[in-house]
Motif scaffolding. Structure first.
Motif, PDB file in Angstrom:
ATOM      1  N   GLU A 115       0.836  -1.207   0.000  1.00  0.00           N
ATOM      2  CA  GLU A 115       0.000   0.000   0.000  1.00  0.00           C
ATOM      3  C   GLU A 115       0.870   1.255   0.000  1.00  0.00           C
ATOM      4  OE1 GLU A 115      -3.604   2.165   0.035  1.00  0.00           O
ATOM      5  OE2 GLU A 115      -3.326  -0.003  -0.151  1.00  0.00           O
ATOM      6  N   TYR A 116       1.926   1.222   0.779  1.00  0.00           N
ATOM      7  CA  TYR A 116       2.825   2.376   0.873  1.00  0.00           C
ATOM      8  C   TYR A 116       3.489   2.656  -0.470  1.00  0.00           C
ATOM      9  CZ  TYR A 116       6.579   5.420   2.583  1.00  0.00           C
ATOM     10  OH  TYR A 116       7.439   6.476   2.779  1.00  0.00           O
ATOM     11  N   ARG A 117       3.928   1.606  -1.139  1.00  0.00           N
ATOM     12  CA  ARG A 117       4.548   1.771  -2.462  1.00  0.00           C
ATOM     13  C   ARG A 117       3.589   2.472  -3.424  1.00  0.00           C
ATOM     14  NH1 ARG A 117       8.700  -1.342  -4.746  1.00  0.00           N
ATOM     15  NH2 ARG A 117       7.425  -1.351  -6.632  1.00  0.00           N
ATOM     16  N   ARG A 152       0.907   4.316  -2.741  1.00  0.00           N
ATOM     17  CA  ARG A 152       0.625   5.692  -2.321  1.00  0.00           C
ATOM     18  C   ARG A 152       1.819   6.609  -2.562  1.00  0.00           C
ATOM     19  NH1 ARG A 152      -3.841   6.735   0.913  1.00  0.00           N
ATOM     20  NH2 ARG A 152      -5.106   4.895   1.403  1.00  0.00           N
ATOM     21  N   LEU A 153       3.000   6.112  -2.281  1.00  0.00           N
ATOM     22  CA  LEU A 153       4.205   6.917  -2.475  1.00  0.00           C
ATOM     23  C   LEU A 153       4.351   7.326  -3.937  1.00  0.00           C
ATOM     24  CD1 LEU A 153       7.004   7.784  -0.995  1.00  0.00           C
ATOM     25  CD2 LEU A 153       7.925   5.867  -2.302  1.00  0.00           C
ATOM     26  N   GLU A 162       5.753  11.927   4.263  1.00  0.00           N
ATOM     27  CA  GLU A 162       6.125  10.539   4.529  1.00  0.00           C
ATOM     28  C   GLU A 162       5.321   9.975   5.699  1.00  0.00           C
ATOM     29  OE1 GLU A 162      10.353   8.516   4.360  1.00  0.00           O
ATOM     30  OE2 GLU A 162      10.054   9.401   6.347  1.00  0.00           O
ATOM     31  N   LEU A 186       1.736   9.310   4.529  1.00  0.00           N
ATOM     32  CA  LEU A 186       1.685   8.102   3.703  1.00  0.00           C
ATOM     33  C   LEU A 186       1.766   6.849   4.571  1.00  0.00           C
ATOM     34  CD1 LEU A 186       4.127   9.142   0.824  1.00  0.00           C
ATOM     35  CD2 LEU A 186       1.651   8.873   0.622  1.00  0.00           C
ATOM     36  N   LEU A 187       2.652   6.886   5.546  1.00  0.00           N
ATOM     37  CA  LEU A 187       2.822   5.748   6.447  1.00  0.00           C
ATOM     38  C   LEU A 187       1.548   5.493   7.246  1.00  0.00           C
ATOM     39  CD1 LEU A 187       4.652   3.620   7.809  1.00  0.00           C
ATOM     40  CD2 LEU A 187       5.338   5.409   9.427  1.00  0.00           C
ATOM     41  N   SER A 191      -1.173   3.993   5.051  1.00  0.00           N
ATOM     42  CA  SER A 191      -0.832   2.618   4.667  1.00  0.00           C
ATOM     43  C   SER A 191      -0.977   1.674   5.850  1.00  0.00           C
ATOM     44  CB  SER A 191       0.603   2.568   4.127  1.00  0.00           C
ATOM     45  OG  SER A 191       0.757   3.427   3.022  1.00  0.00           O
ATOM     46  N   TRP A 192      -0.593   2.141   7.020  1.00  0.00           N
ATOM     47  CA  TRP A 192      -0.711   1.322   8.232  1.00  0.00           C
ATOM     48  C   TRP A 192      -2.184   1.052   8.540  1.00  0.00           C
ATOM     49  CZ3 TRP A 192       4.016  -0.111  10.234  1.00  0.00           C
ATOM     50  CH2 TRP A 192       3.980  -0.912  11.382  1.00  0.00           C
ATOM     51  N   VAL A 197       9.095  -0.078   6.121  1.00  0.00           N
ATOM     52  CA  VAL A 197       8.167   0.531   5.163  1.00  0.00           C
ATOM     53  C   VAL A 197       8.812   1.708   4.444  1.00  0.00           C
ATOM     54  CG1 VAL A 197       5.915   1.612   4.862  1.00  0.00           C
ATOM     55  CG2 VAL A 197       6.218  -0.161   6.605  1.00  0.00           C
ATOM     56  N   THR A 198       9.331   2.650   5.204  1.00  0.00           N
ATOM     57  CA  THR A 198       9.796   3.905   4.608  1.00  0.00           C
ATOM     58  C   THR A 198      11.033   3.739   3.731  1.00  0.00           C
ATOM     59  OG1 THR A 198      11.043   4.420   6.632  1.00  0.00           O
ATOM     60  CG2 THR A 198       8.805   5.300   6.450  1.00  0.00           C
TER      61      THR A 198
END
Length: 259
Positions: free
Chosen positions: A29-31, A33-34, A46, A49-50, A53-54, A75-76
């Motif tokens: 999800e993070y990928r 959204r980023l 950041e 986004l985290l 995603s979390w 994640v980051t």
């Protein structure tokens, strides 16, 4: 949570199955959204986004996991990995498509240097026929390299992010497009002296250029909004990517079933 003691770089496999499943969901999800919202994020972006995603990970897996520094790092760190992957895929394409030549001859070095300057002038590299000054916006974002790298990066198969996250990638988002333009320009920068030299594709060095490309896209959208040009281009990028991903999948299935 953690099964293996590891004092070095955090690894997903150091954790139990439940944590690994949760983290895989969050990272995916993070990928997405980023890439589609803030490919070169500052700290505030950041963190946002985290958090999103979390929350998605909690929703999908029904697991409510605390955000430890080690898990957050898992994640980051994907941000720098994504930018590195994009640059690695683009480098040979930029060299081949635009016609740079690895050579120590003075004439080749001179041509490479002139070509790099020409491509960067007025964002010529993003035009289909490198005629930005004469034709205004005509052919803008139609350079074949742009669709090619989109396909390689986000639509390589039916399980790739562009296919799995239509809510994020349809139509193809401006920030991801600006990231691609920035990465192409970084690859061109490597030829600025006439001989290719490694240039790090970092937030520190290229966030300003990314913001410039994003603003350029906004100006282009405003200048052509009567005709919906940019939205049409972004829709075509997505649909072409989906087609490629589907075609690759069908080809693999046919190969597997043929004797």
């Amino acid at each position: 949570q953690k099964l293996t003691k590891n004092d070095g770089r955090p690894r997903a496999q150091d954790y139990n199955d439940v944590t690994q499943e949760f983290m895989a969901t969050v990272i995916r999800e993070y990928r997405a959204r980023l890439c589609t919202q803030a490919p070169m994020p500052d700290h505030v972006q950041e963190t946002a986004l985290l958090s999103a995603s979390w929350a998605r990970g909690c929703q999908v897996t029904s697991v409510n996991l605390a955000r430890s520094p080690q898990l957050v790092k898992l994640v980051t760190i994907r941000g720098s990995q994504i930018r590195g992957q994009l640059k690695t895929k683009l480098r040979p394409l930029v060299e081949a498509v635009y016609g740079f030549h690895s050579s120590q001859s003075k004439s080749a070095i001179k041509k490479n240097r002139a070509l790099a300057e020409e491509l960067k002038e007025g964002m010529n590299f993003a035009f289909k026929h490198m005629a930005a000054q004469e034709d205004g916006w005509r052919g803008f974002l139609k350079a074949p390299l742009i669709q090619k790298i989109m396909n390689m990066m986000w639509f390589a198969n039916k399980h790739d992010d562009g296919v799995m996250f239509p809510d994020h990638f349809k139509p193809f988002p401006h920030p991801a497009l600006a990231l691609v333009l920035t990465s192409i320009e970084c690859c061109i920068d490597e030829w600025a002296t006439g001989t290719r030299m490694d240039v790090a594709f970092t937030i520190q060095e290229y966030r300003g250029m990314f913001e410039s490309h994003l603003n350029c896209l906004r100006e282009f959208e405003e200048a052509t909004k009567q005709y919906g040009v940019l939205s049409g281009i972004c829709n075509k990028i997505y649909e072409a990517g989906r087609f490629v991903a589907t075609f690759v999948h069908l080809s693999l299935e046919l190969t597997a079933t043929c004797p």
